[in-house]
Design a protein around this motif. Structure first.
Motif, PDB file in Angstrom:
ATOM      1  N   ILE A   6       0.856  -1.184   0.000  1.00 43.89           N
ATOM      2  CA  ILE A   6       0.000   0.000   0.000  1.00 43.89           C
ATOM      3  C   ILE A   6       0.895   1.238   0.000  1.00 43.89           C
ATOM      4  CG2 ILE A   6      -1.834   1.248   1.230  1.00 43.89           C
ATOM      5  CD1 ILE A   6      -2.780  -1.487   0.397  1.00 43.89           C
ATOM      6  N   SER A   7       0.598   2.195  -0.866  1.00 49.29           N
ATOM      7  CA  SER A   7       1.362   3.432  -0.930  1.00 49.29           C
ATOM      8  C   SER A   7       1.143   4.252   0.335  1.00 49.29           C
ATOM      9  CB  SER A   7       0.932   4.254  -2.146  1.00 49.29           C
ATOM     10  OG  SER A   7       1.501   5.547  -2.092  1.00 49.29           O
ATOM     11  N   THR A   8       2.244   4.726   0.937  1.00 48.26           N
ATOM     12  CA  THR A   8       2.125   5.583   2.119  1.00 48.26           C
ATOM     13  C   THR A   8       1.743   7.012   1.730  1.00 48.26           C
ATOM     14  OG1 THR A   8       4.492   6.054   2.030  1.00 48.26           O
ATOM     15  CG2 THR A   8       3.786   4.251   3.463  1.00 48.26           C
ATOM     16  N   ILE A   9       1.825   7.326   0.454  1.00 49.79           N
ATOM     17  CA  ILE A   9       1.519   8.683  -0.009  1.00 49.79           C
ATOM     18  C   ILE A   9       0.020   8.861  -0.231  1.00 49.79           C
ATOM     19  CG2 ILE A   9       1.867  10.357  -1.869  1.00 49.79           C
ATOM     20  CD1 ILE A   9       4.679   9.064  -2.204  1.00 49.79           C
ATOM     21  N   ASP A  10      -0.581   7.962  -1.024  1.00 50.70           N
ATOM     22  CA  ASP A  10      -1.995   8.138  -1.357  1.00 50.70           C
ATOM     23  C   ASP A  10      -2.866   6.928  -1.025  1.00 50.70           C
ATOM     24  OD1 ASP A  10      -1.180   6.396  -3.322  1.00 50.70           O
ATOM     25  OD2 ASP A  10      -1.508   7.775  -4.985  1.00 50.70           O
ATOM     26  N   GLY A  11      -2.314   5.899  -0.410  1.00 44.62           N
ATOM     27  CA  GLY A  11      -3.109   4.755   0.037  1.00 44.62           C
ATOM     28  C   GLY A  11      -3.515   3.777  -1.051  1.00 44.62           C
ATOM     29  N   ARG A  12      -3.039   3.966  -2.271  1.00 45.55           N
ATOM     30  CA  ARG A  12      -3.433   3.036  -3.337  1.00 45.55           C
ATOM     31  C   ARG A  12      -2.633   1.746  -3.243  1.00 45.55           C
ATOM     32  NH1 ARG A  12       0.225   3.401  -7.669  1.00 45.55           N
ATOM     33  NH2 ARG A  12       1.649   5.129  -7.324  1.00 45.55           N
ATOM     34  N   ARG A  13      -3.202   0.690  -3.796  1.00 41.18           N
ATOM     35  CA  ARG A  13      -2.539  -0.615  -3.793  1.00 41.18           C
ATOM     36  C   ARG A  13      -1.450  -0.648  -4.847  1.00 41.18           C
ATOM     37  NH1 ARG A  13      -6.952  -5.086  -2.155  1.00 41.18           N
ATOM     38  NH2 ARG A  13      -7.938  -3.819  -0.578  1.00 41.18           N
ATOM     39  N   LEU A  14      -0.284  -1.158  -4.457  1.00 38.66           N
ATOM     40  CA  LEU A  14       0.863  -1.178  -5.361  1.00 38.66           C
ATOM     41  C   LEU A  14       1.035  -2.522  -6.054  1.00 38.66           C
ATOM     42  CD1 LEU A  14       3.390   0.721  -3.083  1.00 38.66           C
ATOM     43  CD2 LEU A  14       2.035   1.647  -4.964  1.00 38.66           C
ATOM     44  N   GLY A  15       0.315  -3.528  -5.614  1.00 40.74           N
ATOM     45  CA  GLY A  15       0.445  -4.852  -6.196  1.00 40.74           C
ATOM     46  C   GLY A  15       0.526  -5.902  -5.104  1.00 40.74           C
ATOM     47  N   SER A  16       0.334  -7.146  -5.483  1.00 40.81           N
ATOM     48  CA  SER A  16       0.324  -8.237  -4.513  1.00 40.81           C
ATOM     49  C   SER A  16       1.358  -9.292  -4.889  1.00 40.81           C
ATOM     50  CB  SER A  16      -1.057  -8.889  -4.466  1.00 40.81           C
ATOM     51  OG  SER A  16      -2.029  -7.974  -4.017  1.00 40.81           O
ATOM     52  N   SER A  17       1.838  -9.980  -3.865  1.00 39.06           N
ATOM     53  CA  SER A  17       2.680 -11.152  -4.070  1.00 39.06           C
ATOM     54  C   SER A  17       2.057 -12.288  -3.272  1.00 39.06           C
ATOM     55  CB  SER A  17       4.121 -10.890  -3.630  1.00 39.06           C
ATOM     56  OG  SER A  17       4.166 -10.614  -2.247  1.00 39.06           O
ATOM     57  N   TYR A  18       2.333 -13.502  -3.697  1.00 40.09           N
ATOM     58  CA  TYR A  18       1.681 -14.667  -3.114  1.00 40.09           C
ATOM     59  C   TYR A  18       2.723 -15.673  -2.665  1.00 40.09           C
ATOM     60  CZ  TYR A  18      -2.030 -12.501  -5.794  1.00 40.09           C
ATOM     61  OH  TYR A  18      -2.909 -11.596  -6.312  1.00 40.09           O
ATOM     62  N   GLY A  19       2.488 -16.289  -1.523  1.00 38.37           N
ATOM     63  CA  GLY A  19       3.425 -17.281  -1.007  1.00 38.37           C
ATOM     64  C   GLY A  19       2.689 -18.445  -0.387  1.00 38.37           C
ATOM     65  N   LEU A  20       3.331 -19.581  -0.365  1.00 38.91           N
ATOM     66  CA  LEU A  20       2.768 -20.788   0.228  1.00 38.91           C
ATOM     67  C   LEU A  20       3.795 -21.366   1.193  1.00 38.91           C
ATOM     68  CD1 LEU A  20       0.465 -22.917   0.247  1.00 38.91           C
ATOM     69  CD2 LEU A  20       1.759 -24.126  -1.516  1.00 38.91           C
ATOM     70  N   THR A  21       3.359 -21.625   2.418  1.00 31.80           N
ATOM     71  CA  THR A  21       4.222 -22.233   3.421  1.00 31.80           C
ATOM     72  C   THR A  21       3.677 -23.609   3.752  1.00 31.80           C
ATOM     73  OG1 THR A  21       4.703 -20.060   4.377  1.00 31.80           O
ATOM     74  CG2 THR A  21       5.190 -21.979   5.745  1.00 31.80           C
ATOM     75  N   THR A  22       4.523 -24.613   3.637  1.00 36.57           N
ATOM     76  CA  THR A  22       4.141 -25.965   4.038  1.00 36.57           C
ATOM     77  C   THR A  22       5.047 -26.381   5.190  1.00 36.57           C
ATOM     78  OG1 THR A  22       5.610 -26.917   2.373  1.00 36.57           O
ATOM     79  CG2 THR A  22       3.305 -26.649   1.758  1.00 36.57           C
ATOM     80  N   VAL A  23       4.494 -27.187   6.090  1.00 37.58           N
ATOM     81  CA  VAL A  23       5.227 -27.653   7.255  1.00 37.58           C
ATOM     82  C   VAL A  23       5.381 -29.162   7.167  1.00 37.58           C
ATOM     83  CG1 VAL A  23       5.263 -27.785   9.776  1.00 37.58           C
ATOM     84  CG2 VAL A  23       4.327 -25.761   8.646  1.00 37.58           C
ATOM     85  N   GLN A  24       6.604 -29.611   7.309  1.00 45.80           N
ATOM     86  CA  GLN A  24       6.883 -31.044   7.339  1.00 45.80           C
ATOM     87  C   GLN A  24       7.409 -31.391   8.715  1.00 45.80           C
ATOM     88  OE1 GLN A  24       9.739 -31.624   4.215  1.00 45.80           O
ATOM     89  NE2 GLN A  24       8.185 -31.661   2.617  1.00 45.80           N
ATOM     90  N   ILE A  25       6.922 -32.500   9.286  1.00 44.64           N
ATOM     91  CA  ILE A  25       7.413 -32.970  10.571  1.00 44.64           C
ATOM     92  C   ILE A  25       8.386 -34.108  10.294  1.00 44.64           C
ATOM     93  CG2 ILE A  25       6.805 -33.956  12.798  1.00 44.64           C
ATOM     94  CD1 ILE A  25       4.099 -32.514  12.534  1.00 44.64           C
ATOM     95  N   MET A  26       9.621 -33.908  10.711  1.00 43.77           N
ATOM     96  CA  MET A  26      10.681 -34.879  10.458  1.00 43.77           C
ATOM     97  C   MET A  26      10.565 -36.052  11.435  1.00 43.77           C
ATOM     98  SD  MET A  26      11.753 -33.120   8.034  1.00 43.77           S
ATOM     99  CE  MET A  26      13.184 -33.945   7.424  1.00 43.77           C
ATOM    100  N   GLN A  27      11.328 -37.099  11.200  1.00 44.44           N
ATOM    101  CA  GLN A  27      11.279 -38.287  12.052  1.00 44.44           C
ATOM    102  C   GLN A  27      11.670 -37.978  13.492  1.00 44.44           C
ATOM    103  OE1 GLN A  27      13.707 -41.188  10.040  1.00 44.44           O
ATOM    104  NE2 GLN A  27      11.986 -41.952   8.836  1.00 44.44           N
ATOM    105  N   ASN A  28      12.528 -36.996  13.700  1.00 46.82           N
ATOM    106  CA  ASN A  28      12.933 -36.630  15.061  1.00 46.82           C
ATOM    107  C   ASN A  28      11.937 -35.685  15.733  1.00 46.82           C
ATOM    108  OD1 ASN A  28      13.408 -34.221  13.767  1.00 46.82           O
ATOM    109  ND2 ASN A  28      15.590 -34.135  14.211  1.00 46.82           N
TER     110      ASN A  28
END
Length: 134
Positions: A6-28
């Motif tokens: 979000i722009s701090t000057i005029d509040g308009r949206r500047l664009g989006s990015s997307y991420g995915l987090t997966t969790v793996q539980i190891m044998q330990n």
């Protein structure tokens, strides 16, 4: 996860990015998080199969450096039960080296108390519990 600038000057949206987090539980028993950047198409597909027992969490992040320490302040906007909650995460060089050094807090921050890795703090302030539908 969707992040929108979000722009701090005029509040308009500047664009989006997307991420995915997966969790793996190891044998330990150790949990390993794997994060990757995904496309808007992948995000839309994942959004349709989201966990409906979870709220969408909206927050503003303020990040800055102070005396060789990295500060991130999380200001929660939604869900309602955490609205206006502010959490400050500090990373010091000692964190990276594995030492437990004292944090040099800036005078302009009014911090109520330090959170610990205890059950009460995790239930009140952990991301897993903040997102639960109540």
């Amino acid at each position: 996860r969707k992040r929108t600038g979000i722009s701090t000057i005029d509040g308009r949206r500047l664009g989006s990015s997307y991420g995915l987090t997966t969790v793996q539980i190891m044998q330990n028993g150790q949990q390993v998080e794997v994060k990757r950047i995904i496309s808007q198409r992948e995000y839309t597909a994942a959004y349709k199969t989201r966990d409906m027992t979870r709220n969408i969490v909206k927050q503003t992040r303020i990040t800055f450096l102070w005396n060789m320490q990295s500060f991130t302040i999380y200001i929660y906007k939604e869900p309602e039960h955490v609205k206006d909650l502010c959490l400050c995460h500090v990373q010091t060089a000692a964190d990276i080296e594995g030492n437990d050094d004292e944090v040099d807090m800036p005078d302009f921050l009014d911090v109520g108390r330090r959170l610990t890795d205890c059950k009460d703090d995790n239930q009140s302030y952990g991301a897993f519990n903040i997102s639960l539908v109540r």
